[in-house]
Design an enzyme around this catalytic site. Structure first.
Site, PDB file in Angstrom:
ATOM      1  N   SER A   1      42.584  -3.619 -50.521  1.00  0.00           N
ATOM      2  CA  SER A   1      42.820  -3.472 -51.588  1.00  0.00           C
ATOM      3  C   SER A   1      44.010  -4.650 -51.999  1.00  0.00           C
ATOM      4  CB  SER A   1      42.642  -2.310 -52.781  1.00  0.00           C
ATOM      5  OG  SER A   1      44.264  -1.616 -52.954  1.00  0.00           O
TER       6      SER A   1
ATOM      7  N   MET B   1      48.186   0.741 -40.891  1.00  0.00           N
ATOM      8  CA  MET B   1      48.640   2.156 -41.143  1.00  0.00           C
ATOM      9  C   MET B   1      48.826   2.487 -39.134  1.00  0.00           C
ATOM     10  SD  MET B   1      48.260   3.073 -43.115  1.00  0.00           S
ATOM     11  CE  MET B   1      48.774   4.771 -43.823  1.00  0.00           C
ATOM     12  N   ARG B   2      50.303   1.187 -38.259  1.00  0.00           N
ATOM     13  CA  ARG B   2      50.118   1.281 -37.098  1.00  0.00           C
ATOM     14  C   ARG B   2      52.105   1.411 -37.338  1.00  0.00           C
ATOM     15  NH1 ARG B   2      48.481   3.198 -32.231  1.00  0.00           N
ATOM     16  NH2 ARG B   2      49.916   1.474 -31.310  1.00  0.00           N
TER      17      ARG B   2
ATOM     18  N   HIS C   1      53.943  -0.250 -49.370  1.00  0.00           N
ATOM     19  CA  HIS C   1      54.590   1.443 -49.229  1.00  0.00           C
ATOM     20  C   HIS C   1      54.305   1.747 -50.774  1.00  0.00           C
ATOM     21  CE1 HIS C   1      55.148   4.993 -47.208  1.00  0.00           C
ATOM     22  NE2 HIS C   1      55.713   5.002 -48.147  1.00  0.00           N
TER      23      HIS C   1
ATOM     24  N   GLU D   1      51.492  -2.250 -56.865  1.00  0.00           N
ATOM     25  CA  GLU D   1      51.452  -2.663 -55.148  1.00  0.00           C
ATOM     26  C   GLU D   1      50.636  -4.334 -55.362  1.00  0.00           C
ATOM     27  OE1 GLU D   1      50.337  -0.370 -51.848  1.00  0.00           O
ATOM     28  OE2 GLU D   1      50.139   1.319 -52.550  1.00  0.00           O
TER      29      GLU D   1
HETATM   30  C1  GAR Z   1      48.855   0.729 -50.302  1.00  0.00           C
HETATM   31  O1  GAR Z   1      48.689   2.315 -50.455  1.00  0.00           O
HETATM   32  C2  GAR Z   1      49.951   0.920 -48.722  1.00  0.00           C
HETATM   33  O2  GAR Z   1      50.876   0.809 -49.780  1.00  0.00           O
HETATM   34  C3  GAR Z   1      49.508   2.196 -47.722  1.00  0.00           C
HETATM   35  O3  GAR Z   1      47.954   1.768 -47.769  1.00  0.00           O
HETATM   36  C4  GAR Z   1      47.580   1.786 -48.733  1.00  0.00           C
HETATM   37  C5  GAR Z   1      46.290   0.800 -48.372  1.00  0.00           C
HETATM   38  O4  GAR Z   1      45.735  -0.036 -49.727  1.00  0.00           O
HETATM   39  N1  GAR Z   1      50.508   2.110 -46.529  1.00  0.00           N
HETATM   40  C6  GAR Z   1      51.371   2.750 -46.301  1.00  0.00           C
HETATM   41  O5  GAR Z   1      51.188   3.542 -46.607  1.00  0.00           O
HETATM   42  C7  GAR Z   1      51.953   2.036 -45.150  1.00  0.00           C
HETATM   43  N2  GAR Z   1      53.310   3.410 -44.882  1.00  0.00           N
HETATM   44  P1  GAR Z   1      44.582  -1.232 -49.126  1.00  0.00           P
HETATM   45  O6  GAR Z   1      44.356  -1.036 -47.467  1.00  0.00           O
HETATM   46  O7  GAR Z   1      44.066  -1.063 -50.753  1.00  0.00           O
HETATM   47  O8  GAR Z   1      45.634  -2.152 -49.360  1.00  0.00           O
END
Ligand code: GAR
Length: 218
Positions: free
Chosen positions: A31, A108-109, A127, A192
């Site tokens: 997203s 997420m790496r 984040h 975000e």
């Molecule tokens: C988001 O909330 C982003 O902030 C988080 O993963 C989600 C991805 O959503 N990232 C982390 O937690 C990084 N440490 P998306 O795939 O819909 O963008």
């Protein structure tokens, strides 16, 4: 003073055809990738996405990229022997496509020094908390468990430490008494989607520099 790369500092808005080439890294839903695509299409972000790379072949975000006509690459971390080898493969894929600014949009790496050194001060991460509070996974759950009154979203420059690095933009989100993980996550996600494209544009416009570990926006 450590500055952002010279090329970013000197870039005139939208004038340099090379410096605005984004590489977006995802692991899942995508997203935030969509928010970048939408901001570019709406003219709020003057950049182009050269490639979207996922470490998971099943990431739904890959379909969003394909629908927007953006090249997609799957680089599974499982296929590589070590973090260093994986980071080198990622760097190669991005450099081969002329990427100058990397956006971690739900990637997420953990990226190591090899990756960070290849794109000095040119990697952004979004984040779902007000860092340095609640780094790592399940940031929204961590906020609920801690009973904070305010959480939010952060966009920051990436360093090899997890969810660390100089903060570019943050947005606060009040936690409501009736909040569930889903309701709080949804309100944070809205923020975000606002601050990620905004932070990318600030960096591309050369308006951010790093002074003693902190971002200054002019
Ligand atoms: C988001 O909330 C982003 O902030 C988080 O993963 C989600 C991805 O959503 N990232 C982390 O937690 C990084 N440490 P998306 O795939 O819909 O963008």
């Amino acid at each position: 003073m450590t500055s952002v790369p010279k090329a970013f500092s000197s870039v005139e808005k939208g004038s340099d055809p090379v410096m605005d080439r984004l590489g977006v890294l995802i692991s899942g839903r995508g997203s935030n990738l969509q928010a970048i695509i939408d901001a570019i299409q709406a003219g709020r972000l003057r950049a182009r996405i050269a490639v979207v790379i996922s470490n998971r072949a099943a990431a739904p975000g890959l379909a969003r990229a394909a629908a927007a006509g953006i090249e997609t690459v799957v680089l599974s971390h499982r296929a590589e022997a070590s973090r260093v080898v994986y980071d080198h493969a990622l760097v190669r894929a991005l450099k081969d496509r002329g990427v100058t600014l990397v956006c971690l949009a739900g990637f997420m790496r953990l990226l190591g020094a090899v990756f960070c050194d290849a794109f000095p001060n040119a990697i952004l991460n979004v984040h779902p908390s007000l860092l340095p509070a609640f780094p790592g996974v399940d940031a929204q759950r961590q906020a609920l468990d801690a009973g904070v009154a305010i959480s939010g979203a952060t966009v920051h420059f990436v360093t090899p430490e997890l969810d660390a690095g100089p903060i570019i933009l943050q947005a606060a989100v009040p936690v409501q008494a009736a909040d569930t993980l889903e309701s709080l996550s949804a309100r944070i996600l809205e923020q975000e989607h606002q601050i990620l494209p905004e932070a990318i544009q600030l960096v591309l416009d050369g308006r951010c520099y790093i002074d003693r570990g902190q971002v200054v926006i002019r």
